[in-house]
Design a protein around this motif. Structure first.
Motif, mmCIF file in Angstrom:
data_model
loop_
_atom_site.group_PDB
_atom_site.id
_atom_site.type_symbol
_atom_site.label_atom_id
_atom_site.label_comp_id
_atom_site.label_asym_id
_atom_site.label_seq_id
_atom_site.Cartn_x
_atom_site.Cartn_y
_atom_site.Cartn_z
ATOM 1 N N ILE A 1 0.912 -0.908 -1.434
ATOM 2 C CA ILE A 1 0.984 -0.460 -3.341
ATOM 3 C C ILE A 1 1.476 0.248 -3.716
ATOM 4 C CG2 ILE A 1 -1.103 -0.632 -5.250
ATOM 5 C CD1 ILE A 1 -2.858 -1.079 -3.614
ATOM 6 N N ALA B 1 -2.727 -5.486 -2.764
ATOM 7 C CA ALA B 1 -4.424 -5.011 -3.875
ATOM 8 C C ALA B 1 -5.181 -5.748 -2.984
ATOM 9 C CB ALA B 1 -3.649 -5.724 -5.289
ATOM 10 N N CYS C 1 -3.186 0.630 2.743
ATOM 11 C CA CYS C 1 -3.180 -0.107 1.665
ATOM 12 C C CYS C 1 -2.342 0.816 0.502
ATOM 13 C CB CYS C 1 -4.685 -0.680 1.448
ATOM 14 S SG CYS C 1 -5.414 -1.950 2.725
ATOM 15 N N LEU D 1 3.130 -7.132 -4.093
ATOM 16 C CA LEU D 1 2.002 -6.399 -4.774
ATOM 17 C C LEU D 1 -0.112 -7.089 -4.598
ATOM 18 C CD1 LEU D 1 1.175 -3.747 -6.451
ATOM 19 C CD2 LEU D 1 2.317 -5.144 -8.278
#
Length: 145
Positions: A111, A39, A107, A35
Protein backbone atom coordinates in the motif's frame (compact mmCIF):
# COMPACT_ATOMS: atom_id res chain seq x y z
CA UNK A 1 -23.94 -14.52 -15.18
CA UNK A 2 -22.32 -13.04 -12.11
CA UNK A 3 -18.84 -11.63 -12.38
CA UNK A 4 -16.18 -12.66 -9.91
CA UNK A 5 -14.70 -9.88 -7.82
CA UNK A 6 -11.49 -10.04 -9.89
CA UNK A 7 -13.41 -9.79 -13.18
CA UNK A 8 -15.46 -6.90 -11.81
CA UNK A 9 -12.30 -5.03 -10.78
CA UNK A 10 -10.62 -5.67 -14.17
CA UNK A 11 -13.69 -4.30 -15.94
CA UNK A 12 -13.78 -1.28 -13.62
CA UNK A 13 -10.10 -0.54 -14.18
CA UNK A 14 -10.40 -0.94 -17.96
CA UNK A 15 -13.43 1.37 -18.14
CA UNK A 16 -11.66 3.98 -16.04
CA UNK A 17 -8.56 3.74 -18.26
CA UNK A 18 -10.70 4.17 -21.39
CA UNK A 19 -12.26 7.32 -19.89
CA UNK A 20 -8.80 8.83 -19.38
CA UNK A 21 -8.25 11.82 -21.63
CA UNK A 22 -4.46 11.46 -21.81
CA UNK A 23 -1.60 9.15 -20.91
CA UNK A 24 -0.90 10.90 -17.62
CA UNK A 25 -4.49 10.45 -16.49
CA UNK A 26 -4.34 6.80 -17.55
CA UNK A 27 -1.19 6.37 -15.43
CA UNK A 28 -3.14 7.75 -12.47
CA UNK A 29 -5.96 5.28 -13.15
CA UNK A 30 -3.57 2.32 -13.10
CA UNK A 31 -1.83 3.61 -9.96
CA UNK A 32 -5.25 3.78 -8.26
CA UNK A 33 -6.05 0.28 -9.52
CA UNK A 34 -2.84 -1.08 -7.98
CA UNK A 35 -3.62 0.73 -4.74
CA UNK A 36 -7.14 -0.72 -4.73
CA UNK A 37 -5.80 -4.26 -5.20
CA UNK A 38 -3.30 -3.79 -2.37
CA UNK A 39 -6.00 -2.38 -0.09
CA UNK A 40 -8.30 -5.34 -0.84
CA UNK A 41 -5.47 -7.76 0.01
CA UNK A 42 -4.78 -5.90 3.26
CA UNK A 43 -8.47 -6.02 4.21
CA UNK A 44 -8.58 -9.77 3.63
CA UNK A 45 -5.43 -10.31 5.70
CA UNK A 46 -6.66 -7.99 8.45
CA UNK A 47 -9.96 -9.89 8.60
CA UNK A 48 -8.04 -13.18 8.95
CA UNK A 49 -5.95 -11.62 11.70
CA UNK A 50 -9.05 -10.33 13.53
CA UNK A 51 -10.73 -13.75 13.28
CA UNK A 52 -7.63 -15.45 14.70
CA UNK A 53 -7.34 -12.95 17.54
CA UNK A 54 -11.06 -13.34 18.36
CA UNK A 55 -10.61 -17.13 18.48
CA UNK A 56 -7.63 -16.78 20.81
CA UNK A 57 -9.57 -14.44 23.10
CA UNK A 58 -12.66 -16.70 23.10
CA UNK A 59 -10.80 -19.95 23.71
CA UNK A 60 -8.54 -18.45 26.38
CA UNK A 61 -11.63 -17.14 28.23
CA UNK A 62 -13.26 -20.57 27.92
CA UNK A 63 -10.16 -22.30 29.30
CA UNK A 64 -9.94 -19.81 32.16
CA UNK A 65 -13.61 -20.38 32.95
CA UNK A 66 -13.73 -24.18 32.50
CA UNK A 67 -10.21 -25.03 33.64
CA UNK A 68 -6.87 -24.24 32.07
CA UNK A 69 -6.06 -27.90 31.46
CA UNK A 70 -9.47 -28.77 30.04
CA UNK A 71 -9.02 -30.10 26.50
CA UNK A 72 -10.97 -28.30 23.79
CA UNK A 73 -12.16 -29.94 20.59
CA UNK A 74 -12.68 -28.94 16.97
CA UNK A 75 -11.89 -25.36 16.03
CA UNK A 76 -11.45 -24.52 19.72
CA UNK A 77 -8.29 -26.66 19.87
CA UNK A 78 -6.05 -23.68 19.09
CA UNK A 79 -4.52 -23.36 22.58
CA UNK A 80 -3.80 -27.00 23.40
CA UNK A 81 -0.53 -28.38 24.67
CA UNK A 82 1.60 -30.54 22.39
CA UNK A 83 0.86 -34.22 21.93
CA UNK A 84 3.05 -36.72 20.16
CA UNK A 85 0.59 -37.47 17.34
CA UNK A 86 -0.85 -34.02 16.65
CA UNK A 87 1.66 -31.36 17.57
CA UNK A 88 0.65 -28.33 19.55
CA UNK A 89 -2.44 -26.23 18.95
CA UNK A 90 -0.67 -23.39 20.74
CA UNK A 91 2.41 -23.81 18.55
CA UNK A 92 0.31 -23.81 15.37
CA UNK A 93 -1.53 -20.70 16.55
CA UNK A 94 1.83 -19.06 17.25
CA UNK A 95 3.00 -19.81 13.70
CA UNK A 96 -0.30 -18.58 12.27
CA UNK A 97 0.09 -15.24 14.08
CA UNK A 98 3.67 -14.95 12.79
CA UNK A 99 2.48 -15.60 9.22
CA UNK A 100 -0.39 -13.12 9.50
CA UNK A 101 2.00 -10.49 10.87
CA UNK A 102 4.34 -11.03 7.91
CA UNK A 103 1.47 -10.90 5.41
CA UNK A 104 0.01 -7.78 7.01
CA UNK A 105 3.40 -6.05 6.93
CA UNK A 106 3.78 -7.06 3.26
CA UNK A 107 0.31 -5.65 2.52
CA UNK A 108 1.11 -2.39 4.26
CA UNK A 109 4.43 -2.15 2.39
CA UNK A 110 2.57 -2.67 -0.88
CA UNK A 111 0.00 0.00 0.00
CA UNK A 112 2.81 2.40 0.90
CA UNK A 113 4.57 1.70 -2.40
CA UNK A 114 1.35 2.12 -4.38
CA UNK A 115 0.54 5.38 -2.59
CA UNK A 116 3.96 6.65 -3.68
CA UNK A 117 3.25 5.60 -7.29
CA UNK A 118 -0.14 7.33 -7.12
CA UNK A 119 1.43 10.50 -5.75
CA UNK A 120 4.00 10.45 -8.58
CA UNK A 121 1.25 9.97 -11.18
CA UNK A 122 -0.83 12.77 -9.67
CA UNK A 123 2.19 15.11 -9.55
CA UNK A 124 2.96 14.36 -13.21
CA UNK A 125 -0.65 15.07 -14.13
CA UNK A 126 -0.90 18.26 -12.04
CA UNK A 127 0.50 20.70 -14.67
CA UNK A 128 -2.08 19.40 -17.16
CA UNK A 129 -4.90 19.89 -14.66
CA UNK A 130 -3.69 23.37 -13.70
CA UNK A 131 -3.52 24.27 -17.40
CA UNK A 132 -7.05 22.99 -17.98
CA UNK A 133 -8.32 24.95 -14.98
CA UNK A 134 -6.63 28.14 -16.28
CA UNK A 135 -8.17 27.66 -19.73
CA UNK A 136 -11.62 27.10 -18.18
CA UNK A 137 -11.21 30.23 -16.02
CA UNK A 138 -10.10 32.30 -19.02
CA UNK A 139 -13.07 31.08 -21.06
CA UNK A 140 -15.40 31.90 -18.20
CA UNK A 141 -13.98 35.45 -17.99
CA UNK A 142 -14.34 35.89 -21.77
CA UNK A 143 -17.96 34.75 -21.64
CA UNK A 144 -18.68 37.11 -18.76
CA UNK A 145 -17.54 40.13 -20.84
Amino acid sequence: MTLSNEQFKRNLYSKAAKKATNELEENTVWALADLNDAADDAIETANDLVDTIKSIAYVSRMKLNLGVNREMHGDKKILEAATLEEGSGTEMTYHEIQSLRTWMNDCLDQIESNLHKLQDAQEAEKPVLVGQEKIAKDLEELNAK
